[in-house]
Design an enzyme around this catalytic site. Structure first.
Site, PDB file in Angstrom:
ATOM      1  N   HIS A  73      15.656   0.178   7.423  1.00  0.00           N
ATOM      2  CA  HIS A  73      15.524  -0.827   8.045  1.00  0.00           C
ATOM      3  C   HIS A  73      14.896  -1.807   6.834  1.00  0.00           C
ATOM      4  CE1 HIS A  73      13.290  -3.126  11.722  1.00  0.00           C
ATOM      5  NE2 HIS A  73      13.388  -4.252  10.966  1.00  0.00           N
ATOM      6  N   HIS A  79      13.383  -4.784   4.404  1.00  0.00           N
ATOM      7  CA  HIS A  79      12.097  -4.861   4.664  1.00  0.00           C
ATOM      8  C   HIS A  79      11.753  -5.367   2.925  1.00  0.00           C
ATOM      9  CE1 HIS A  79      12.651  -0.661   3.143  1.00  0.00           C
ATOM     10  NE2 HIS A  79      11.930  -0.841   2.263  1.00  0.00           N
TER      11      HIS A  79
HETATM   12  P1  5GP Z   1      11.681   1.685   0.316  1.00  0.00           P
HETATM   13  O1  5GP Z   1      11.592   3.035  -0.336  1.00  0.00           O
HETATM   14  O2  5GP Z   1      12.738   2.345   1.746  1.00  0.00           O
HETATM   15  O3  5GP Z   1      12.452   0.475  -0.483  1.00  0.00           O
HETATM   16  O4  5GP Z   1      10.169   1.141   0.866  1.00  0.00           O
HETATM   17  C1  5GP Z   1       9.837   1.968   2.326  1.00  0.00           C
HETATM   18  C2  5GP Z   1       8.378   1.908   2.008  1.00  0.00           C
HETATM   19  O5  5GP Z   1       8.022   2.838   3.629  1.00  0.00           O
HETATM   20  C3  5GP Z   1       8.118   2.783   0.726  1.00  0.00           C
HETATM   21  O6  5GP Z   1       6.872   2.436  -0.071  1.00  0.00           O
HETATM   22  C4  5GP Z   1       7.195   4.118   1.852  1.00  0.00           C
HETATM   23  O7  5GP Z   1       5.858   4.647   1.044  1.00  0.00           O
HETATM   24  C5  5GP Z   1       6.556   3.266   2.707  1.00  0.00           C
HETATM   25  N1  5GP Z   1       6.893   3.939   4.673  1.00  0.00           N
HETATM   26  C6  5GP Z   1       7.279   5.403   4.962  1.00  0.00           C
HETATM   27  N2  5GP Z   1       6.992   5.516   5.541  1.00  0.00           N
HETATM   28  C7  5GP Z   1       6.031   5.100   6.240  1.00  0.00           C
HETATM   29  C8  5GP Z   1       5.061   4.833   7.083  1.00  0.00           C
HETATM   30  O8  5GP Z   1       5.115   5.821   7.806  1.00  0.00           O
HETATM   31  N3  5GP Z   1       4.013   3.770   7.157  1.00  0.00           N
HETATM   32  C9  5GP Z   1       3.833   3.259   6.145  1.00  0.00           C
HETATM   33  N4  5GP Z   1       2.267   2.486   6.084  1.00  0.00           N
HETATM   34  N5  5GP Z   1       4.613   2.973   5.340  1.00  0.00           N
HETATM   35  C10 5GP Z   1       5.526   4.371   5.165  1.00  0.00           C
HETATM   36 ZN    ZN Z   2      14.400  -0.463  12.626  1.00  0.00          ZN
END
Ligand code: 5GP
Ligand code: ZN
Length: 111
Positions: free
Chosen positions: A95, A97
């Site tokens: 999603h 972000h």
């Molecule tokens: P990505 O790795 O996709 O760039 O970032 C996803 C982020 O979401 C990661 O930094 C991870 O720590 C965070 N994240 C994953 N699951 C959760 C959750 O349940 N709650 C929160 N607050 N952050 C989450």
């Molecule tokens: Zn979503």
């Protein structure tokens, strides 16, 4: 999206520490902080990643929110915004972000 972690957080079905919210954007503390300030800034509309955003005004809403959060958190020494995209980009939650991180000095390109 039914099975999307961030959609569930936005809907309040899963807990989060809210930092900012408006009609388009929800922002909360990352659960695994990589810096003293680490906020995940998420559009309320579900897009898998940047490649699904066809209406660039949506990204403008996110950047408006980032500027408000930066003001709110008073990160005077600067900050980093990261948008991991796809497998090689290190994206783990599908999603769109933006990570907003501050409170320490960052290296480049890693760290
Ligand atoms: P990505 O790795 O996709 O760039 O970032 C996803 C982020 O979401 C990661 O930094 C991870 O720590 C965070 N994240 C994953 N699951 C959760 C959750 O349940 N709650 C929160 N607050 N952050 C989450
Ligand atoms: Zn979503």
């Amino acid at each position: 999206m039914q099975d999307c972690l961030f959609c569930k957080i936005i809907a309040g079905e899963l807990p989060s520490t809210k930092i900012y919210e408006d009609d388009y954007v929800y922002a909360f503390e990352d659960i695994d902080k990589q810096a003293p300030v680490h906020v995940v800034v998420v559009p309320k509309n579900h897009y898998k990643n940047i490649t699904e955003v066809k209406d660039s005004s949506q990204v403008g809403k996110i950047f408006d929110a980032i500027n408000k959060i930066v003001e709110q958190l008073d990160v005077k020494n600067g900050f980093r915004v990261v948008c991991n995209t796809g497998e090689d980009g290190g994206q783990t939650v599908e999603h769109l972000h933006f990570h907003l991180m501050a409170g320490r000095k960052f290296g480049w390109p890693a760290g």
